[in-house]
Design a protein around this motif. Structure first.
Motif, short mmCIF file in Angstrom:
data_model
loop_
_atom_site.label_atom_id
_atom_site.label_comp_id
_atom_site.label_asym_id
_atom_site.label_seq_id
_atom_site.Cartn_x
_atom_site.Cartn_y
_atom_site.Cartn_z
N PHE A 85 0.82 -1.21 0.00
CA PHE A 85 0.00 0.00 0.00
C PHE A 85 0.86 1.27 0.00
O PHE A 85 0.54 2.25 -0.68
CB PHE A 85 -0.93 0.00 1.22
N THR A 86 1.96 1.26 0.75
CA THR A 86 2.81 2.45 0.84
C THR A 86 3.90 2.47 -0.22
O THR A 86 4.65 3.44 -0.31
CB THR A 86 3.48 2.51 2.22
N ASN A 87 3.98 1.39 -1.02
CA ASN A 87 5.05 1.27 -2.02
C ASN A 87 6.41 1.47 -1.37
O ASN A 87 7.29 2.16 -1.87
CB ASN A 87 4.84 2.31 -3.13
N PHE A 88 6.55 0.83 -0.20
CA PHE A 88 7.75 1.01 0.62
C PHE A 88 8.99 0.54 -0.13
O PHE A 88 9.00 -0.52 -0.76
CB PHE A 88 7.60 0.20 1.92
N GLY A 89 10.05 1.33 -0.03
CA GLY A 89 11.31 1.01 -0.68
C GLY A 89 11.46 1.59 -2.07
O GLY A 89 12.54 1.52 -2.66
N SER A 90 10.38 2.17 -2.61
CA SER A 90 10.45 2.74 -3.95
C SER A 90 11.23 4.05 -3.92
O SER A 90 11.10 4.85 -2.99
CB SER A 90 9.05 2.97 -4.50
N ARG A 91 12.01 4.26 -4.96
CA ARG A 91 12.77 5.51 -5.10
C ARG A 91 12.36 6.24 -6.37
O ARG A 91 13.19 6.81 -7.08
CB ARG A 91 14.26 5.22 -5.11
N GLN A 92 11.10 6.23 -6.67
CA GLN A 92 10.61 6.87 -7.88
C GLN A 92 10.67 8.39 -7.72
O GLN A 92 10.09 8.95 -6.81
CB GLN A 92 9.18 6.44 -8.16
N ARG A 93 11.38 9.04 -8.62
CA ARG A 93 11.54 10.49 -8.55
C ARG A 93 10.96 11.19 -9.77
O ARG A 93 10.96 12.41 -9.82
CB ARG A 93 13.02 10.84 -8.40
N TYR A 94 10.54 10.44 -10.75
CA TYR A 94 9.98 11.03 -11.95
C TYR A 94 8.71 10.27 -12.34
O TYR A 94 8.56 9.09 -12.06
CB TYR A 94 10.99 10.98 -13.11
N ASP A 95 7.79 11.00 -12.98
CA ASP A 95 6.52 10.41 -13.39
C ASP A 95 6.54 9.96 -14.85
O ASP A 95 5.87 8.99 -15.19
CB ASP A 95 5.38 11.43 -13.22
N LEU A 96 7.28 10.67 -15.69
CA LEU A 96 7.15 10.47 -17.13
C LEU A 96 8.51 10.50 -17.81
O LEU A 96 9.39 11.28 -17.44
CB LEU A 96 6.27 11.58 -17.72
N ILE A 97 8.66 9.61 -18.79
CA ILE A 97 9.83 9.63 -19.68
C ILE A 97 9.35 10.17 -21.02
O ILE A 97 8.47 9.57 -21.65
CB ILE A 97 10.43 8.23 -19.85
N LEU A 98 9.91 11.29 -21.45
CA LEU A 98 9.49 11.96 -22.68
C LEU A 98 10.61 11.92 -23.70
O LEU A 98 11.71 12.42 -23.45
CB LEU A 98 9.10 13.41 -22.37
N ASN A 99 10.33 11.31 -24.85
CA ASN A 99 11.30 11.23 -25.94
C ASN A 99 10.79 12.04 -27.13
O ASN A 99 9.59 11.98 -27.46
CB ASN A 99 11.52 9.77 -26.37
N LEU A 100 11.71 12.76 -27.79
CA LEU A 100 11.30 13.59 -28.93
C LEU A 100 12.49 13.86 -29.84
O LEU A 100 13.65 13.67 -29.45
CB LEU A 100 10.67 14.90 -28.46
N GLN A 101 12.17 14.33 -31.06
CA GLN A 101 13.19 14.74 -32.01
C GLN A 101 13.16 16.26 -32.11
O GLN A 101 12.09 16.87 -32.26
CB GLN A 101 12.91 14.13 -33.39
N TRP A 102 14.34 16.89 -32.02
CA TRP A 102 14.46 18.34 -32.06
C TRP A 102 15.25 18.74 -33.31
O TRP A 102 16.42 18.37 -33.47
CB TRP A 102 15.16 18.84 -30.79
N SER A 103 14.60 19.48 -34.20
CA SER A 103 15.23 19.85 -35.47
C SER A 103 15.71 21.30 -35.51
O SER A 103 16.32 21.72 -36.49
CB SER A 103 14.25 19.61 -36.64
N GLU A 104 15.43 22.06 -34.45
CA GLU A 104 15.90 23.44 -34.38
C GLU A 104 17.34 23.48 -33.83
O GLU A 104 17.83 22.48 -33.30
CB GLU A 104 14.97 24.26 -33.48
N PRO A 105 18.01 24.61 -33.93
CA PRO A 105 19.36 24.73 -33.35
C PRO A 105 19.33 24.48 -31.84
O PRO A 105 18.35 24.79 -31.16
CB PRO A 105 19.76 26.18 -33.67
N LEU A 106 20.40 23.91 -31.34
CA LEU A 106 20.46 23.59 -29.91
C LEU A 106 20.40 24.83 -29.04
O LEU A 106 20.06 24.75 -27.85
CB LEU A 106 21.75 22.80 -29.61
N SER A 107 20.73 25.97 -29.61
CA SER A 107 20.66 27.21 -28.83
C SER A 107 19.23 27.56 -28.45
O SER A 107 19.01 28.36 -27.53
CB SER A 107 21.28 28.36 -29.63
#
Length: 228
Positions: free
Chosen positions: A135-157
């Motif tokens: 019930f408490t999810n004891f021992g879990s070290r989850q620090r993030y909810d979502l993994i987001l992957n994408l392609q970026w075609s603009e300049p890195l700046s």
């Protein structure tokens, strides 16, 4: 009927039928309780119906073994010899499965040695502990909810604009990986997000797809940090 069983038992100490039935039935009930808890709280990929069934059979078998031994040293050594010939092997992928097995073995031993109060209290405490961990999810070290992957075609700046957008939707943002594709003139980005509202993932995805330079957006729920 009790007299018939005692007549058929030629051991030095006749079998006490009511005690025998009480011990076996109690071990069956204790096994049932932990088996139901296992079925309800199990979240891994290694679920097995046969394993759940064994959780019921193990305490009954252990209780019967303890009754057969009955403080008889010769019988105990004979039983060890039989187990040496017929060995039971099973690979448990989940450490918690081992905890269930050990708990039920001890409970079966308590039932077999007529320590019924110990078996009942032990089952209750073990059940509460297992439910608490689930019930408490004891021992879990989850620090993030979502993994987001994408392609970026603009300049890195111009990545600052994208990061500012992500910060509006998340309390914590981390760029996990960045890989450039020179032939396609774009960059693959992978972010880990701790969302402000985990129920608004669809809104985040719909808005980020409208940003210039963003394509091939995909997402998945983040598991424990050790698995991310």
């Amino acid at each position: 009927m009790s007299e018939w069983f005692q007549f058929g038992d030629t051991a030095p100490i006749p079998t006490d039928l009511p005690t025998l039935l009480l011990g076996l039935l109690l071990s069956f009930m204790c096994g049932q309780i932990l088996a139901w808890i296992y079925m309800y709280t199990h979240t891994g990929l290694s679920y097995s119906r046969n394993f759940v069934s064994s959780l019921i059979i193990i305490p009954i078998t252990v209780a019967l073994v303890m009754m057969v031994l009955d403080n008889n040293l010769i019988t105990a050594f004979s039983l060890l010899a039989v187990f040496a010939i017929v060995r039971f092997r099973n690979i448990l992928r989940d450490t918690l499965d081992t905890a269930y097995i050990l708990s039920l073995i001890v409970i079966g031993m308590a039932c077999g040695t007529q320590k019924f109060s110990t078996a009942i209290v032990g089952t209750a405490v073990a059940s509460l502990a297992l439910i608490f961990i689930w019930f408490t999810n004891f021992g879990s070290r989850q620090r993030y909810d979502l993994i987001l992957n994408l392609q970026w075609s603009e300049p890195l700046s111009r990545l600052n604009y994208l990061q500012q957008f992500l910060k509006r939707h998340s309390l914590k943002t981390r760029l996990a990986s960045q890989r450039s594709d020179e032939e396609m003139d774009r960059t693959h980005l992978s972010y880990r997000l701790l969302l402000r509202d985990p129920d608004r993932v669809d809104l985040l995805l719909s808005e980020i797809k409208q940003i210039d330079g963003v394509s091939d957006v995909s997402s998945m729920r983040a598991e424990d940090e050790s698995e991310v």
